[in-house]
Write an enzyme that holds these catalytic residues in place. Structure first.
Site, PDB file in Angstrom:
ATOM      1  CB  SER A 240      -0.967   0.003   1.184  1.00 24.28           C
ATOM      2  OG  SER A 240      -0.313  -0.342   2.389  1.00 24.28           O
ATOM      3  CG  HIS A 270      -0.983  -5.329   1.797  1.00 23.27           C
ATOM      4  ND1 HIS A 270      -0.396  -5.201   3.025  1.00 23.27           N
ATOM      5  CD2 HIS A 270      -0.897  -4.082   1.228  1.00 23.27           C
ATOM      6  CE1 HIS A 270       0.035  -3.958   3.205  1.00 23.27           C
ATOM      7  NE2 HIS A 270      -0.278  -3.256   2.125  1.00 23.27           N
ATOM      8  NE  ARG A 326       2.121  -4.035  12.403  1.00 29.31           N
ATOM      9  CZ  ARG A 326       2.038  -4.067  11.083  1.00 29.31           C
ATOM     10  NH1 ARG A 326       1.578  -2.997  10.432  1.00 29.31           N
ATOM     11  NH2 ARG A 326       2.415  -5.122  10.401  1.00 29.31           N
ATOM     12  CG  ASP A 372      -3.655  -8.349   8.620  1.00 29.26           C
ATOM     13  OD1 ASP A 372      -4.185  -7.285   8.978  1.00 29.26           O
ATOM     14  OD2 ASP A 372      -2.901  -8.434   7.638  1.00 29.26           O
TER      15      ASP A 372
HETATM   16  N1  NMX Z   1       1.115 -19.851   5.502  1.00 25.96           N
HETATM   17  C1  NMX Z   1       1.607 -20.756   4.630  1.00 25.96           C
HETATM   18  N2  NMX Z   1       2.678 -20.557   3.864  1.00 25.96           N
HETATM   19  C2  NMX Z   1       3.319 -19.382   4.028  1.00 25.96           C
HETATM   20  C3  NMX Z   1       2.921 -18.418   4.945  1.00 25.96           C
HETATM   21  C4  NMX Z   1       1.757 -18.686   5.694  1.00 25.96           C
HETATM   22  N3  NMX Z   1       1.253 -17.784   6.540  1.00 25.96           N
HETATM   23  N4  NMX Z   1       3.757 -17.367   4.879  1.00 25.96           N
HETATM   24  C5  NMX Z   1       4.676 -17.673   3.935  1.00 25.96           C
HETATM   25  N5  NMX Z   1       4.406 -18.894   3.409  1.00 25.96           N
HETATM   26  C6  NMX Z   1       5.069 -19.553   2.306  1.00 25.96           C
HETATM   27  C7  NMX Z   1       4.947 -18.673   1.070  1.00 25.96           C
HETATM   28  O1  NMX Z   1       3.664 -18.838   0.439  1.00 25.96           O
HETATM   29  C8  NMX Z   1       6.108 -19.188   0.236  1.00 25.96           C
HETATM   30  O2  NMX Z   1       5.705 -20.396  -0.344  1.00 25.96           O
HETATM   31  P1  NMX Z   1       6.261 -20.865  -1.804  1.00 25.96           P
HETATM   32  O3  NMX Z   1       7.740 -21.025  -1.609  1.00 25.96           O
HETATM   33  O4  NMX Z   1       5.528 -22.114  -2.047  1.00 25.96           O
HETATM   34  O5  NMX Z   1       5.902 -19.751  -2.747  1.00 25.96           O
HETATM   35  C9  NMX Z   1       7.162 -19.461   1.307  1.00 25.96           C
HETATM   36  O6  NMX Z   1       6.448 -19.636   2.535  1.00 25.96           O
HETATM   37  C10 NMX Z   1       8.179 -18.353   1.470  1.00 25.96           C
HETATM   38  O7  NMX Z   1       7.475 -17.136   1.712  1.00 25.96           O
HETATM   39  P2  NMX Z   1       8.120 -16.003   2.634  1.00 25.96           P
HETATM   40  O8  NMX Z   1       9.363 -15.537   1.977  1.00 25.96           O
HETATM   41  O9  NMX Z   1       8.205 -16.460   4.040  1.00 25.96           O
HETATM   42  O10 NMX Z   1       6.963 -14.881   2.624  1.00 25.96           O
HETATM   43  P3  NMX Z   1       6.752 -13.701   1.574  1.00 25.96           P
HETATM   44  O11 NMX Z   1       7.646 -12.575   1.940  1.00 25.96           O
HETATM   45  O12 NMX Z   1       6.825 -14.183   0.173  1.00 25.96           O
HETATM   46  O13 NMX Z   1       5.237 -13.304   1.859  1.00 25.96           O
HETATM   47  C11 NMX Z   1       3.335 -12.892   3.199  1.00 25.96           C
HETATM   48  C12 NMX Z   1       4.830 -12.628   2.997  1.00 25.96           C
HETATM   49  C13 NMX Z   1       2.829 -12.004   4.314  1.00 25.96           C
HETATM   50  C14 NMX Z   1       2.576 -12.540   1.909  1.00 25.96           C
HETATM   51  C15 NMX Z   1       3.140 -14.399   3.567  1.00 25.96           C
HETATM   52  O14 NMX Z   1       3.755 -14.668   4.808  1.00 25.96           O
HETATM   53  C16 NMX Z   1       1.675 -14.812   3.610  1.00 25.96           C
HETATM   54  O15 NMX Z   1       1.110 -15.159   2.561  1.00 25.96           O
HETATM   55  N6  NMX Z   1       1.020 -14.743   4.829  1.00 25.96           N
HETATM   56  C17 NMX Z   1      -0.392 -15.022   4.924  1.00 25.96           C
HETATM   57  C18 NMX Z   1      -1.205 -13.819   4.490  1.00 25.96           C
HETATM   58  C19 NMX Z   1      -1.075 -12.691   5.476  1.00 25.96           C
HETATM   59  O16 NMX Z   1      -1.190 -12.859   6.676  1.00 25.96           O
HETATM   60  N7  NMX Z   1      -0.845 -11.477   4.957  1.00 25.96           N
HETATM   61  C20 NMX Z   1      -0.824 -10.274   5.777  1.00 25.96           C
HETATM   62  C21 NMX Z   1       0.559  -9.626   5.895  1.00 25.96           C
HETATM   63  C22 NMX Z   1       0.487  -8.395   6.742  1.00 25.96           C
HETATM   64  N8  NMX Z   1      -0.298  -7.358   6.104  1.00 25.96           N
HETATM   65  O17 NMX Z   1      -1.240  -6.863   6.661  1.00 25.96           O
HETATM   66  O18 NMX Z   1      -0.005  -6.943   4.958  1.00 25.96           O
HETATM   67  C1  MLT Z   2       1.867  -3.664   6.555  1.00 29.90           C
HETATM   68  O1  MLT Z   2       1.496  -3.175   7.622  1.00 29.90           O
HETATM   69  O2  MLT Z   2       1.919  -2.982   5.521  1.00 29.90           O
HETATM   70  C2  MLT Z   2       2.141  -5.122   6.493  1.00 29.90           C
HETATM   71  O3  MLT Z   2       2.636  -5.609   7.697  1.00 29.90           O
HETATM   72  C3  MLT Z   2       2.906  -5.556   5.274  1.00 29.90           C
HETATM   73  C4  MLT Z   2       4.353  -5.160   5.151  1.00 29.90           C
HETATM   74  O4  MLT Z   2       4.898  -4.390   5.923  1.00 29.90           O
HETATM   75  O5  MLT Z   2       4.990  -5.701   4.219  1.00 29.90           O
END
Ligand code: NMX
Ligand code: MLT
Length: 437
Positions: A240, A270, A326, A372
């Site tokens: 964002s 996100h 948070r 979240d």
């Molecule tokens: N559950 C299952 N698998 C996960 C999760 C999770 N919560 N988090 C990461 N992984 C997997 C990810 O999909 C990836 O898989 P692959 O190699 O098959 O593509 C692998 O672990 C490596 O990912 P990371 O490098 O640890 O995470 P990345 O930086 O790519 O993504 C998020 C960060 C936040 C997108 C990821 O942790 C996620 O999808 N979390 C669940 C959704 C979520 O809670 N999002 C909110 C984030 C905060 N916000 O408000 O923005």
């Molecule tokens: C945010 O607050 O924007 C989320 O935690 C995602 C991020 O920092 O990458």
């Protein structure tokens, strides 16, 4: 001129020489290298943006203007009898870098009050949406329609010096920040409360007024203050904030910028993860027929989610490598106000089992919960069970940090953002040590 704008002006004047000196005398200094994995992998850890509004340390979490959130919750002034600080205080801090006193907060509150009335057509645009529309689509469009109000656009087309861009941008930013709670509350009342709008109360602070317009009793005013403050900024690399910076770098007005960032926030990886958490917990609740699962049943549910190829919503982070502070702030609030709420009990049990499962699975770099995982539980407890709405609340908070960033981007003359892209063949050649220029 308001106190906030005067202080901001002085800060900008004293900051400009620092940026100018870095560019002029140290422009060629190498900060980072970039690998193929970073180019293909979403630019993780690539140090390529600058902001002074906040900084995210992977182990410690976010600092706003150098202060951790617990420090801020202690230092910022609060309304009489309130548990949480004024949202107006976080606006002052993020724009100026200074902790406000009561006088500064009152000044911001006056500014917000003067600017909060929505043009009639914004209500008409919201009313025109089919009721099954997602609140984030309505929110983004409502903001977008107000682009015609932009003071910056008028000044720009009339001819204005680059050095003064920040000034009408600031005016747009304050106008929009004042209106976002009105828009959010109206969307909520329209979609879920039969369209019965509650008029705002100019005698209340931002948090109090939002709770009032939502029609929810105390301590929802404190929930709003806490919620908007913890969501306000997370340095500038998240989707964002980065979207806001990117779109703003074309000199789009603040309405176009904030509408665009809202669209980025609306993705399930996100901000939308907060509603996904509740959807997932409802699945769990149905599966358990309302009874509290054992830790073993919970483990099975988490594994089933992972084995079906889905992510565990509310867990993991692109930068953080420990539990999001948070999350902990909100957990503390839950423990104090409703430790026996069944959804909170689920959430706390998940906190016990999910990290060890994600570690065992071995994919996620951060197995710990992010904000979240906890935010929707609190909204649900206070009666907002329409979880599609939760990301709108995130958006109202996040707009504060992005508006502060856009004003400073323009004050410091940051140019159009335009990184260079390569082809796969070029990357293959680089991988083989061949020259590509
Ligand atoms: N559950 C299952 N698998 C996960 C999760 C999770 N919560 N988090 C990461 N992984 C997997 C990810 O999909 C990836 O898989 P692959 O190699 O098959 O593509 C692998 O672990 C490596 O990912 P990371 O490098 O640890 O995470 P990345 O930086 O790519 O993504 C998020 C960060 C936040 C997108 C990821 O942790 C996620 O999808 N979390 C669940 C959704 C979520 O809670 N999002 C909110 C984030 C905060 N916000 O408000 O923005
Ligand atoms: C945010 O607050 O924007 C989320 O935690 C995602 C991020 O920092 O990458």
């Amino acid at each position: 001129m308001s106190n906030l704008k005067q202080v901001l002006y002085e800060k900008i004047m004293s900051w400009r020489p620092r940026t100018e000196k870095l560019l002029k005398e140290y422009g060629d200094v190498v900060v980072d290298k970039v690998t193929i994995a970073q180019i293909i992998g979403g630019m993780r850890d690539l140090k390529s943006l600058v902001t002074d509004i906040s900084y995210l340390d992977p182990m410690e979490g976010i600092r706003y203007r150098g202060y951790t959130l617990p420090e801020l919750f202690e230092k910022l002034p609060r309304p009489k009898g309130a548990e949480m600080p004024y949202i107006e205080g976080i606006i002052y801090l993020l724009f100026t870098g200074d902790i406000p006193g009561q006088r500064e907060v009152t000044d911001v509150a006056d500014e917000i009050n003067k600017r909060r009335i929505l043009p009639r057509y914004v209500y008409e645009v919201i009313d025109a949406f089919p009721t099954y529309s997602h609140p984030m689509a309505i929110f983004s469009t409502a903001i977008l329609t107000m682009s015609r109000e932009s003071f910056f656009s008028k000044k720009y087309h009339g001819g204005i010096s680059k050095l003064d861009y920040w000034d009408p941008t600031y005016e747009d930013a304050l106008n929009l920040l004042a209106k976002l709670p009105e828009i959010g509350a109206y969307i909520y009342r329209k979609l879920y409360k039969g369209g019965q709008r509650i008029l705002s109360n100019p005698n209340l602070d931002m948090g109090g007024n939002f709770a009032h317009m939502m029609g929810i009793d105390k301590p929802y005013d404190d929930v709003t203050r806490m919620n908007l403050i913890i969501h306000a900024d997370h340095e500038s690399g998240n989707v964002s904030a980065h979207t806001g910076h990117l779109v703003g770098s074309t000199l789009s007005d603040v309405y176009l910028v904030i509408s665009a960032m809202i669209n980025g926030l609306a993705g399930p990886l996100h901000g939308l993860a907060n509603q996904e958490v509740l959807r997932w917990l409802q699945d769990l609740n149905e599966r358990m027929d309302g009874k509290i699962p054992t830790l073993e049943e919970l483990r099975q549910f988490v594994w089933d989610t992972l084995n079906s190829g889905q992510v565990i919503p509310g867990y993991g982070h692109a930068v953080l490598r420990k539990t999001d502070p948070r999350y902990l702030i909100q957990r503390e609030f839950c423990l104090k106000h409703f430790p026996d709420d069944p959804l909170f009990i689920y959430t706390d049990m998940l906190f016990k089992v999910v990290p060890e499962i994600l570690m065992e699975q071995g994919k996620a770099k951060n197995p710990w919960p992010n904000l979240d995982a906890q935010s929707g539980i609190i909204q649900w407890h206070y009666g907002i069970t329409e979880y599609d709405f939760y990301t709108v609340l995130f958006g109202i908070g996040r707009a504060i940090g992005i508006c502060a960033n856009i004003v400073w981007d323009r004050a410091l003359g940051y140019p159009l953002e335009r990184p260079k892209s390569l082809t796969t063949e070029m990357l293959e050649k680089i991988a083989m040590g061949e020259h590509t220029d």
